[in-house]
Design a protein around this motif. Structure first.
Motif, PDB file in Angstrom:
ATOM      1  N   GLN A  73       1.677  -5.956   0.649  1.00 43.66           N
ATOM      2  CA  GLN A  73       2.834  -6.099  -0.231  1.00 43.66           C
ATOM      3  C   GLN A  73       2.813  -7.409  -1.014  1.00 43.66           C
ATOM      4  O   GLN A  73       3.441  -7.515  -2.072  1.00 43.66           O
ATOM      5  N   ALA A  74       2.069  -8.388  -0.522  1.00 43.41           N
ATOM      6  CA  ALA A  74       2.067  -9.709  -1.152  1.00 43.41           C
ATOM      7  C   ALA A  74       0.998  -9.867  -2.231  1.00 43.41           C
ATOM      8  O   ALA A  74       1.119 -10.745  -3.081  1.00 43.41           O
ATOM      9  N   VAL A  75      -0.047  -9.029  -2.189  1.00 42.34           N
ATOM     10  CA  VAL A  75      -1.143  -9.216  -3.131  1.00 42.34           C
ATOM     11  C   VAL A  75      -0.855  -8.512  -4.458  1.00 42.34           C
ATOM     12  O   VAL A  75       0.023  -7.649  -4.554  1.00 42.34           O
ATOM     13  N   ARG A  76      -1.627  -8.873  -5.476  1.00 43.15           N
ATOM     14  CA  ARG A  76      -1.455  -8.263  -6.789  1.00 43.15           C
ATOM     15  C   ARG A  76      -1.991  -6.841  -6.815  1.00 43.15           C
ATOM     16  O   ARG A  76      -1.398  -5.949  -7.430  1.00 43.15           O
ATOM     17  N   LEU A  77      -3.129  -6.619  -6.155  1.00 42.69           N
ATOM     18  CA  LEU A  77      -3.774  -5.308  -6.162  1.00 42.69           C
ATOM     19  C   LEU A  77      -4.401  -5.058  -4.807  1.00 42.69           C
ATOM     20  O   LEU A  77      -5.117  -5.918  -4.287  1.00 42.69           O
ATOM     21  N   SER A  78      -4.125  -3.893  -4.228  1.00 42.00           N
ATOM     22  CA  SER A  78      -4.718  -3.498  -2.952  1.00 42.00           C
ATOM     23  C   SER A  78      -5.498  -2.212  -3.158  1.00 42.00           C
ATOM     24  O   SER A  78      -4.970  -1.240  -3.712  1.00 42.00           O
ATOM     25  N   ARG A  79      -6.759  -2.215  -2.718  1.00 36.01           N
ATOM     26  CA  ARG A  79      -7.615  -1.038  -2.877  1.00 36.01           C
ATOM     27  C   ARG A  79      -8.275  -0.710  -1.543  1.00 36.01           C
ATOM     28  O   ARG A  79      -8.451  -1.577  -0.678  1.00 36.01           O
ATOM     29  N   TYR A  80      -8.672   0.572  -1.394  1.00 35.70           N
ATOM     30  CA  TYR A  80      -9.303   1.047  -0.166  1.00 35.70           C
ATOM     31  C   TYR A  80     -10.738   1.496  -0.438  1.00 35.70           C
ATOM     32  O   TYR A  80     -11.068   1.953  -1.525  1.00 35.70           O
ATOM     33  N   GLY A  81     -11.551   1.411   0.625  1.00 33.84           N
ATOM     34  CA  GLY A  81     -12.946   1.847   0.544  1.00 33.84           C
ATOM     35  C   GLY A  81     -13.875   0.652   0.479  1.00 33.84           C
ATOM     36  O   GLY A  81     -13.462  -0.503   0.385  1.00 33.84           O
ATOM     37  N   GLY A  82     -15.142   0.922   0.564  1.00 35.34           N
ATOM     38  CA  GLY A  82     -16.113  -0.148   0.326  1.00 35.34           C
ATOM     39  C   GLY A  82     -16.988  -0.516   1.506  1.00 35.34           C
ATOM     40  O   GLY A  82     -18.139  -0.872   1.309  1.00 35.34           O
ATOM     41  N   ASP A  83     -16.447  -0.502   2.731  1.00 44.03           N
ATOM     42  CA  ASP A  83     -17.241  -0.942   3.879  1.00 44.03           C
ATOM     43  C   ASP A  83     -17.909  -2.280   3.558  1.00 44.03           C
ATOM     44  O   ASP A  83     -17.259  -3.206   3.102  1.00 44.03           O
ATOM     45  N   CYS A  84     -19.229  -2.380   3.751  1.00 41.36           N
ATOM     46  CA  CYS A  84     -19.915  -3.657   3.532  1.00 41.36           C
ATOM     47  C   CYS A  84     -19.882  -4.090   2.071  1.00 41.36           C
ATOM     48  O   CYS A  84     -19.972  -5.298   1.777  1.00 41.36           O
TER      49      CYS A  84
END
Length: 260
Positions: free
Chosen positions: A179-190
């Motif tokens: 909730q505090a960050v500008r953008l949150s994304r999922y995925g990516g692993d390493c």
């Protein structure tokens, strides 16, 4: 021996494992489930074949060294030098045909990661580091890796592989940072950690990592100027709940929320 003595050999490990994996990628390969619970934990013939070929090379060249691997367990893990291997970090992406996976190769000296590489053979990219510096090698050439400056969480881009991999309590705690960050994304692993080292994002938060999930990435992140610890600020090489940040200010702010 110094770390530089091992650089060419680590390159051989990456090349050989990549040549082993690529014939399996985007094919109708069989997938086994290693999980004993309801969570899906896939493993493929490519995972096993790549780790096996790396183990053979290590034993032939450095028989006194230890090996910790995802697929075939631990050998001589109390040796001064220990290799930590994850043949395909991001197997779920691998079986779905997405190239967001990589081979992780770490070298530990007396328990501390002193060199790490993430190799993505399909794209042809290598991210490596020795804690003092970090490098990229790929289709666009070779360059040093450097994290970017970010003054606050409100300006930060954050990644996690999936909140569904967290238990309910950790997911709620992570939500405070999200909730505090500008953008949150999922995925990516390493890949998320390597993009942090390359200066394209600011924060990665994960839970329940194994040593082979993170050991190779630590020298890359720190070599690029970043910070990686557990949620309680301890060294990250044993896995667990991990936070990596490009800017110490973001790391400190996220830590406050994770521990409040």
């Amino acid at each position: 021996m110094t770390v530089i003595d091992f650089t060419a050999f680590i390159g051989r490990l990456a090349t050989t494992s990549g040549e082993t994996i690529l014939p399996f990628f985007r094919t109708s390969l069989s997938v086994d489930d290693k999980s004993n619970a309801h969570d899906f934990d896939p493993v493929t013939e490519a995972d096993r074949a790549a780790e096996a070929v790396m183990r053979r090379l290590i034993k032939a060249n450095f028989p006194q060294h230890g090996i910790v691997g995802e697929e075939f367990g631990n050998e001589r893990e109390d040796a001064d030098y220990v290799w930590v291997l994850d043949p395909i970090d991001g197997t779920k992406s691998f079986i779905a045909g997405f190239p967001i996976w990589g081979t992780l190769i770490a070298l530990l000296h007396k328990g501390t990661p002193v060199f790490g590489m993430m190799h993505q053979p399909f794209i042809g990219e290598r991210f490596s580091g020795d804690s003092g510096s970090a490098q990229y090698q790929g289709p666009s050439g070779t360059r040093k890796l450097a994290v970017r400056r970010c003054a606050s969480l409100a300006e930060a881009t954050s990644f996690t592989t999936s909140p569904l991999l967290m238990n309910a309590a950790d997911r709620a705690t992570f939500g405070r940072v999200e909730q505090a960050v500008r953008l949150s994304r999922y995925g990516g692993d390493c890949y998320s950690y390597c993009m942090l080292a390359a200066g394209h994002l600011d924060l990665v938060i994960e839970t329940e990592l194994k040593p082979y999930d993170i050991a190779a990435l630590i020298p890359i992140i720190t070599g690029a100027g970043g910070v990686v610890t557990t949620w309680d600020g301890k060294p990250a090489q044993n896995g667990g709940r991990i936070i990596a940040a490009g800017d110490p200010r973001v790391h400190e702010a996220a830590m406050r929320l994770l521990n409040s």
